[in-house]
Design a protein around this motif. Sequence first.
Motif, PDB file in Angstrom:
ATOM      1  N   UNK A   5      -2.916  16.466 -24.800  1.00 29.69           N
ATOM      2  CA  UNK A   5      -4.326  16.392 -24.266  1.00 29.69           C
ATOM      3  C   UNK A   5      -5.232  17.407 -25.057  1.00 29.69           C
ATOM      4  N   UNK A   6      -5.661  17.224 -26.103  1.00 30.44           N
ATOM      5  CA  UNK A   6      -6.414  18.231 -26.633  1.00 30.44           C
ATOM      6  C   UNK A   6      -7.756  18.315 -26.253  1.00 30.44           C
ATOM      7  N   UNK A   7      -8.579  19.298 -26.624  1.00 35.26           N
ATOM      8  CA  UNK A   7      -9.819  19.425 -25.907  1.00 35.26           C
ATOM      9  C   UNK A   7     -10.779  18.321 -26.235  1.00 35.26           C
ATOM     10  N   UNK A   8     -10.607  17.637 -27.586  1.00 35.07           N
ATOM     11  CA  UNK A   8     -11.498  16.522 -27.940  1.00 35.07           C
ATOM     12  C   UNK A   8     -11.161  15.566 -26.992  1.00 35.07           C
ATOM     13  N   UNK A   9      -9.805  15.199 -26.910  1.00 38.32           N
ATOM     14  CA  UNK A   9      -9.750  14.089 -26.071  1.00 38.32           C
ATOM     15  C   UNK A   9      -9.865  14.237 -24.333  1.00 38.32           C
ATOM     16  N   UNK A  10      -9.851  15.499 -24.286  1.00 37.47           N
ATOM     17  CA  UNK A  10     -10.134  15.549 -22.679  1.00 37.47           C
ATOM     18  C   UNK A  10     -11.579  15.355 -22.575  1.00 37.47           C
ATOM     19  N   UNK A  11     -12.614  15.991 -23.502  1.00 38.66           N
ATOM     20  CA  UNK A  11     -14.155  15.598 -23.260  1.00 38.66           C
ATOM     21  C   UNK A  11     -14.415  14.051 -23.672  1.00 38.66           C
ATOM     22  N   UNK A  12     -13.654  13.577 -24.496  1.00 39.66           N
ATOM     23  CA  UNK A  12     -13.951  11.900 -24.484  1.00 39.66           C
ATOM     24  C   UNK A  12     -13.525  11.381 -23.301  1.00 39.66           C
ATOM     25  N   UNK A  13     -12.495  11.733 -22.556  1.00 33.36           N
ATOM     26  CA  UNK A  13     -12.214  11.023 -21.399  1.00 33.36           C
ATOM     27  C   UNK A  13     -13.111  11.611 -20.232  1.00 33.36           C
ATOM     28  N   UNK A  14     -13.688  12.759 -20.192  1.00 28.84           N
ATOM     29  CA  UNK A  14     -14.324  13.155 -19.241  1.00 28.84           C
ATOM     30  C   UNK A  14     -15.892  12.585 -19.199  1.00 28.84           C
ATOM     31  N   UNK A  15     -16.421  12.644 -20.354  1.00 29.27           N
ATOM     32  CA  UNK A  15     -17.885  12.242 -20.561  1.00 29.27           C
ATOM     33  C   UNK A  15     -18.145  10.816 -21.481  1.00 29.27           C
ATOM     34  N   UNK A  16     -16.970  10.728 -21.734  1.00 30.25           N
ATOM     35  CA  UNK A  16     -17.104   8.946 -22.514  1.00 30.25           C
ATOM     36  C   UNK A  16     -17.574   9.362 -24.146  1.00 30.25           C
ATOM     37  N   UNK A  17     -17.915  10.499 -24.375  1.00 25.71           N
ATOM     38  CA  UNK A  17     -18.277  10.804 -25.846  1.00 25.71           C
ATOM     39  C   UNK A  17     -17.680  12.081 -26.331  1.00 25.71           C
ATOM     40  N   UNK A  18     -17.763  12.174 -27.709  1.00 30.13           N
ATOM     41  CA  UNK A  18     -17.796  13.539 -28.256  1.00 30.13           C
ATOM     42  C   UNK A  18     -18.498  14.504 -27.631  1.00 30.13           C
ATOM     43  N   UNK A  19     -17.786  15.810 -27.512  1.00 24.03           N
ATOM     44  CA  UNK A  19     -18.812  16.981 -26.936  1.00 24.03           C
ATOM     45  C   UNK A  19     -18.179  18.177 -27.787  1.00 24.03           C
TER      46      UNK A  19
END
Length: 320
Positions: A5-19
Amino acid sequence: MRLVLSVGRYFKKRFGTRVRKIPISLQGFTCPNIDGSLAKGGCIYCDNESFSPSLIKIDKGAPVKMSFSLSSNPLLPKQLSQLEEQFYWHSEFHQRKFGISKYMVYFQSYTNTYAPFDTLKALYDKALSFPNVVGLSIGTRIDCVQDALLSLLGEYVKKGKEIWLEYGIQSVYDKTLEITNRAHTIAAAKEMFEKTRKAGVKVCAHLIYGLPGESPQMMLHSLDSVLEWGINGIKIHPLYVVKGTRLAKLYESGEYEPISMECFSELIVKSLQKIPPDVVVQRISAGAHDDTLLAPQWCFDKNIQMRYIRDRLREVGIEY
């Protein structure tokens, strides 16, 4: 292959897009082990100007040595201006080049809760007012977060913002913290992690592998400890030597030997085998990409570093 669970994957899962995390470095901020309130000189490995890319890149002519007191801050107008300038510079770049349109504002350099409460509230309010900002990530120390600040951050969370406090733990060994001039003990860390999470704020623990006098077993014990305390995220990076630090003097006199890429990579493999799947692994590498780096040379090129680490991880079925 297990996906970390990288930070990129976490944000994508959390917000539905790249952050994108937008790094912010503001004039005037310091640390209690730099300004003399707890110690002088800062950590033995720390040259904060080299760790302040936004301030150096965008505000080259500024007097970075200026600071303020904990009771008053005449630099606040300048800091608010720098915050806005740095945010828009980075966000427009990432929107233009990568199509990223959501952002976390990352207060990165020095101790970003070590300031008058009114200053912190003004800066955080300003950061959260920028378009498409989903939250804040704030780098700090366990001894520089007051209850009033946790309450403020908790209010942001209640309003739907993603708020992280990134605590520089580095090691759970008091002897190591003494050697590195951290100017705090580890006793209060567990309590602060718990208080932070009770406020609804996420905790990211920073660890350094390769600190003077530490064995691989000690480094992994530090990881086990922060996992037991309860964390939402983790950053692990190798200790590297930059010019102008007390660590540089130890290295040049032969009193300190940097960690090898092979040893660090092996520790990262063992670490990711331990870290639960719901803990966000925000970083597993670091370096200095200029002539300030003295050693180890493998910390100069992050691409080489990450390629080697990823190859070792794939050998045990882990994809970072």
